[in-house]
Design a protein around this motif. Structure first.
Motif, PDB file in Angstrom:
ATOM      1  N   PHE A 230       0.742  -1.319  -0.146  1.00  0.00           N
ATOM      2  CA  PHE A 230      -0.139   0.045  -0.005  1.00  0.00           C
ATOM      3  C   PHE A 230       0.972   1.083   0.069  1.00  0.00           C
ATOM      4  O   PHE A 230       0.502   2.268  -0.855  1.00  0.00           O
ATOM      5  CB  PHE A 230      -0.966  -0.073   1.249  1.00  0.00           C
ATOM      6  N   THR A 233       2.786   1.693  -3.133  1.00  0.00           N
ATOM      7  CA  THR A 233       2.037   2.160  -4.296  1.00  0.00           C
ATOM      8  C   THR A 233       1.725   3.675  -4.249  1.00  0.00           C
ATOM      9  O   THR A 233       1.877   4.570  -5.140  1.00  0.00           O
ATOM     10  CB  THR A 233       0.552   1.271  -4.386  1.00  0.00           C
ATOM     11  N   VAL A 348       1.748  -7.345  -5.834  1.00  0.00           N
ATOM     12  CA  VAL A 348       0.439  -7.394  -5.146  1.00  0.00           C
ATOM     13  C   VAL A 348      -0.440  -8.619  -5.587  1.00  0.00           C
ATOM     14  O   VAL A 348      -1.448  -9.149  -4.743  1.00  0.00           O
ATOM     15  CB  VAL A 348      -0.340  -6.081  -5.692  1.00  0.00           C
ATOM     16  N   ILE A 364      -5.407  -1.213  -3.034  1.00  0.00           N
ATOM     17  CA  ILE A 364      -4.064  -0.637  -3.294  1.00  0.00           C
ATOM     18  C   ILE A 364      -4.120   0.312  -4.443  1.00  0.00           C
ATOM     19  O   ILE A 364      -3.423   1.429  -4.183  1.00  0.00           O
ATOM     20  CB  ILE A 364      -3.175  -1.900  -3.976  1.00  0.00           C
TER      21      ILE A 364
END
Length: 413
Positions: A230, A233, A348, A364
């Motif tokens: 997370f 990203t 991911v 995400i």
């Protein structure tokens, strides 16, 4: 496409990604024209992009959960048509308020694509091929981004911004209609050669069930890896949008050239990124993805930081030679920056289960939207204080932080 497990699933999703990214940046090429026609400030024009990405922040998480409930295909296709509707409204706008409403509609539609499209790719590909597949997926988005300034800018120069937006809607809608029969949810119904028999997951839709599904997004397993990804990203998107936003201004100012010179560097940045999406996706299936992420982030940090002294070091070159060097340099920055995307997406995908893949990618991609909205604003404030020439290399700090986050993944779960 022959090296992914299910090219007939990944191919249409990749084309849809190109349409999504194409629609997402149809406004920036015509901002000067909007400023002149509506008598607005550049701040108000920039707010149109803030509104667009704010919708991503608000709706990507529920979109991912909703996709798991009603079917990823339905939501993906509906989102693309929703973006087209928003841009069509903008083409007919007579007031600034209508433009804001149009960007709101387009942003809500756009928010549905990544949680659904990336989840479909993740569902059908294996750990052996998901890096390649995510690289192909990213390549489609990069081509859409690359083509929007050319198509919209070219039409606007010839026929005006309203015709340019209408042309963008027509082109994007035609591509969507062309791939519509081939788009599926993927997953269990795939027959092994890329032909899928699943319609929409076999689930019955009801408003109450959809609401419960949205609420269940928080039930996505919150592992250490998910939390780090997370943050990866968020920082990656912050870096990406900041570089995209200020490349033209930085290069134009550094060379004393026109906006066209800055846009040449912007073009090579995107071109390098397009190549890197495929190249890094293949590497992500061959080598340790976390190490690749660290390397790509550090390479980007070094290249961006060096821009602070590059023009001074090359000051004795003729203008044409300086511009050529900068074009190549920004192509390399594009390679480093975009190489992180298929690597991150494959990581991911490792965390995703088909039962909640849409929800996970929704979580995400919410981080991506936050980074996309905040990166240009942060560097914009720094530019007001220090000037673009000093603020642009400051993006390197975000790249170093990104490398550190990829490094945390090396420590294991």
């Amino acid at each position: 496409m022959t090296e992914v497990a299910h090219p007939r699933v990944v191919g249409p999703i990749t084309a849809g990604h190109g349409v999504n990214e194409f629609f997402a940046i149809v406004v920036p090429p015509i901002i000067p024209l909007l400023v002149a026609d509506f008598g607005i400030s550049y701040g108000q024009a920039g707010f149109l992009l803030t509104v667009f990405f704010a919708m991503y922040v608000l709706f990507q998480l529920p979109a991912g959960a909703l996709a798991d409930r009603i079917g990823k295909r339905r939501l993906l296709v509906g989102g693309l048509f929703g973006m087209a509707a928003g841009i069509a409204l903008a083409a007919t706008a007579s007031t600034y308020g209508t433009l804001v409403v149009a960007q709101t509609i387009a942003g809500i539609g756009g928010a549905t694509f990544h949680p659904t499209g990336m989840a479909i790719v993740s569902d059908v590909e294996t750990e052996r091929t998901e890096g390649k597949a995510m690289g192909v997926f990213g390549f489609g988005g990069a081509l859409g981004t690359l083509s929007a300034p050319l198509v919209v800018g070219g039409l606007a120069a010839l026929f005006g911004w309203r015709v340019a937006l209408a042309g963008a809607v027509a082109l994007g809608t035609l591509v969507t209609l062309a791939i519509l029969p081939s788009i599926s949810d993927g997953g269990e119904g795939d027959d092994g050669d890329g032909r899928t028999t699943l319609s929409d997951g076999g689930r019955q839709f009801s408003p109450g069930g959809a609401l419960r599904s949205v609420r269940s997004a928080v039930a996505v397993p919150v592992t250490r890896g998910v939390v780090i990804l997370f943050l990866v990203t968020l920082v990656l998107s912050l870096q990406h949008r900041a570089i995209q936003t200020f490349t033209t201004a930085y290069v134009g100012g550094a060379t004393g050239g026109s906006i066209s010179v800055g846009n040449l560097a912007f073009f090579t940045l995107l071109l390098g990124g397009s190549v890197a999406s495929l190249w890094a996706g293949d590497l992500a299936d061959r080598f340790d993805r976390r190490l690749l992420g660290v390397g790509a982030a550090l390479a980007t940090a070094g290249l961006v930081a060096t821009t602070l002294v590059l023009t001074d070091l090359l000051g004795g070159l003729p203008p044409v030679a300086l511009i050529a060097v900068l074009a190549v340099w920004f192509a390399l920055i594009g390679v480093g920056m975009y190489a992180s995307y298929p690597v991150k997406n494959a990581l991911v995908s490792e965390q995703a289960d088909a039962a909640y893949s849409g929800s996970l990618f929704g979580v995400i991609q919410t981080a991506s939207a936050v980074g996309s909205a905040s990166g240009p604003a942060i560097v914009g404030v720094l530019s007001d204080r220090w000037g673009v020439a000093a603020a642009f290399p400051a993006i390197a700090a975000a790249s170093v932080l990104l490398a550190g986050l990829f490094g945390l993944l090396l420590l294991g779960e």
